[in-house]
Design an enzyme around this catalytic site. Sequence first.
Site, PDB file in Angstrom:
ATOM      1  N   SER A   1      -3.307   0.988  14.548  1.00  0.00           N
ATOM      2  CA  SER A   1      -3.983   2.055  14.841  1.00  0.00           C
ATOM      3  C   SER A   1      -4.506   2.082  16.295  1.00  0.00           C
ATOM      4  O   SER A   1      -4.798   1.164  16.965  1.00  0.00           O
ATOM      5  CB  SER A   1      -5.387   2.126  13.975  1.00  0.00           C
ATOM      6  OG  SER A   1      -6.342   3.102  14.316  1.00  0.00           O
TER       7      SER A   1
ATOM      8  N   GLY B   1      17.535   1.267  -7.755  1.00  0.00           N
ATOM      9  CA  GLY B   1      16.998  -0.082  -7.576  1.00  0.00           C
ATOM     10  C   GLY B   1      15.603  -0.424  -7.024  1.00  0.00           C
ATOM     11  O   GLY B   1      15.304  -1.515  -6.612  1.00  0.00           O
TER      12      GLY B   1
ATOM     13  N   TYR C   1     -12.494  -1.666  11.148  1.00  0.00           N
ATOM     14  CA  TYR C   1     -11.488  -1.330  10.948  1.00  0.00           C
ATOM     15  C   TYR C   1     -10.743  -1.238  12.311  1.00  0.00           C
ATOM     16  O   TYR C   1      -9.617  -1.697  12.185  1.00  0.00           O
ATOM     17  CB  TYR C   1     -11.347   0.062  10.279  1.00  0.00           C
ATOM     18  CG  TYR C   1      -9.993   1.041  10.307  1.00  0.00           C
ATOM     19  CD1 TYR C   1      -9.242   0.862   9.224  1.00  0.00           C
ATOM     20  CD2 TYR C   1      -9.630   1.952  11.436  1.00  0.00           C
ATOM     21  CE1 TYR C   1      -7.761   1.172   9.138  1.00  0.00           C
ATOM     22  CE2 TYR C   1      -8.367   2.189  11.396  1.00  0.00           C
ATOM     23  CZ  TYR C   1      -7.480   1.975  10.290  1.00  0.00           C
ATOM     24  OH  TYR C   1      -6.215   2.662  10.329  1.00  0.00           O
TER      25      TYR C   1
ATOM     26  N   GLY D   1       0.767  -1.141  -0.026  1.00  0.00           N
ATOM     27  CA  GLY D   1      -0.047  -0.029  -0.139  1.00  0.00           C
ATOM     28  C   GLY D   1       0.816   1.224  -0.107  1.00  0.00           C
ATOM     29  O   GLY D   1       0.501   2.265   0.801  1.00  0.00           O
ATOM     30  N   ALA D   2       1.822   1.552  -0.987  1.00  0.00           N
ATOM     31  CA  ALA D   2       2.819   2.379  -0.677  1.00  0.00           C
ATOM     32  C   ALA D   2       2.548   3.470  -1.915  1.00  0.00           C
ATOM     33  O   ALA D   2       3.444   4.332  -2.149  1.00  0.00           O
ATOM     34  CB  ALA D   2       4.002   1.646  -1.013  1.00  0.00           C
ATOM     35  N   SER D   3       1.174   3.443  -2.634  1.00  0.00           N
ATOM     36  CA  SER D   3       1.198   4.477  -3.568  1.00  0.00           C
ATOM     37  C   SER D   3       0.949   5.832  -3.059  1.00  0.00           C
ATOM     38  O   SER D   3       1.156   6.687  -3.968  1.00  0.00           O
ATOM     39  CB  SER D   3      -0.224   4.307  -4.383  1.00  0.00           C
ATOM     40  OG  SER D   3      -1.203   4.296  -3.518  1.00  0.00           O
ATOM     41  N   ARG D   4       0.710   6.239  -1.948  1.00  0.00           N
ATOM     42  CA  ARG D   4       0.370   7.501  -1.582  1.00  0.00           C
ATOM     43  C   ARG D   4       0.304   7.840  -0.082  1.00  0.00           C
ATOM     44  O   ARG D   4       0.509   6.682   0.652  1.00  0.00           O
ATOM     45  CB  ARG D   4      -1.131   8.173  -2.136  1.00  0.00           C
ATOM     46  CG  ARG D   4      -2.132   7.447  -1.770  1.00  0.00           C
ATOM     47  CD  ARG D   4      -3.369   7.950  -2.173  1.00  0.00           C
ATOM     48  NE  ARG D   4      -4.703   7.255  -1.646  1.00  0.00           N
ATOM     49  CZ  ARG D   4      -5.902   7.820  -1.786  1.00  0.00           C
ATOM     50  NH1 ARG D   4      -5.941   8.970  -2.279  1.00  0.00           N
ATOM     51  NH2 ARG D   4      -6.801   6.992  -1.205  1.00  0.00           N
TER      52      ARG D   4
ATOM     53  N   ALA E   1     -11.353  -3.250  14.830  1.00  0.00           N
ATOM     54  CA  ALA E   1     -11.485  -4.605  15.151  1.00  0.00           C
ATOM     55  C   ALA E   1     -10.330  -5.589  14.331  1.00  0.00           C
ATOM     56  O   ALA E   1      -9.284  -6.122  14.999  1.00  0.00           O
ATOM     57  CB  ALA E   1     -12.755  -5.535  15.011  1.00  0.00           C
TER      58      ALA E   1
ATOM     59  N   ASN F   1       1.320  -2.235   5.280  1.00  0.00           N
ATOM     60  CA  ASN F   1       0.499  -0.670   5.397  1.00  0.00           C
ATOM     61  C   ASN F   1      -0.526  -0.920   4.659  1.00  0.00           C
ATOM     62  O   ASN F   1      -1.431  -0.127   5.144  1.00  0.00           O
ATOM     63  CB  ASN F   1       1.569   0.323   4.798  1.00  0.00           C
ATOM     64  CG  ASN F   1       0.738   1.615   4.607  1.00  0.00           C
ATOM     65  OD1 ASN F   1       0.652   2.100   5.816  1.00  0.00           O
ATOM     66  ND2 ASN F   1       0.740   2.134   3.460  1.00  0.00           N
TER      67      ASN F   1
END
Length: 256
Positions: free
Chosen positions: A148, A56, A161, A14-17, A163, A91
């Site tokens: 969280s 890389g 979320y 989940g590293a797009s933004r 839970a 993430n």
Amino acid sequence: MNLPATGRRVLISGASRGLGRALAQAFADNGDRVAVHFGSREEEARATLASLAGEGHVLVGGDLSDPAGAADVAGRAAAALGGSPDVLVNNAAVNLPHPLADTSYEDWAALWQRHVSVNLLATANLSHLAARGMIDRGTGGRIVNIGSRGAFRGEPDHPAYGATKAAVHALGQSLAVSLAPYGIAVASVAPGFFGTERVAHRLSGEEGAAIRAQSPFGRAGTAQEIAAAVLWLASPVAEWASGTVLDLNGASHLRT
């Protein structure tokens, strides 16, 4: 176990933004090589990739909610990085509103399934895949989960979320015990509200004032602050923090 301080292979889901981008940038700035995972936001993920210092780094798309998809992502990341990751940062997550009183049973069931598939099962599956590579290589490694504050204080409009993030914390602690003999440290962070482009609109007006008032510092956190803590937990000197759930909420919620 000889875990390097830099030059590591790092997979960030989940590293797009948002936080994912900040995490990728922090590891790249540290001299690591990063596999930037995305689910559907390829254009934003490419922007993340272009922003990274060093060389890389690679882009890996795929649906983590499906076990086969998670295996495909892990396999392609390992192939592109030249070996299985030394560090995994879990993430990727969904956080869709579904207050019980206003949500039909059909939507409720579907949204719970979606949260469990992405937030919990994808984390468990990627952790297995990454840890097996670390075990086979014999050099140890690090897994850091993004949890969280909502796991502790409750999420009335986003119960699935809260839970699933509580489950992620528990998963991390179980893995910390089982993987320690292999030199693999596992930890989680539990952020409170922090600013990203996705939630920037919420920091204006009365809602923004209420969010800032949650912390005695009178502000929201930043993605860079969360990323800095994750980078430390993934470092060689943080082995003794394995099993921890690190609160990162500006004293807005204190656990006892």
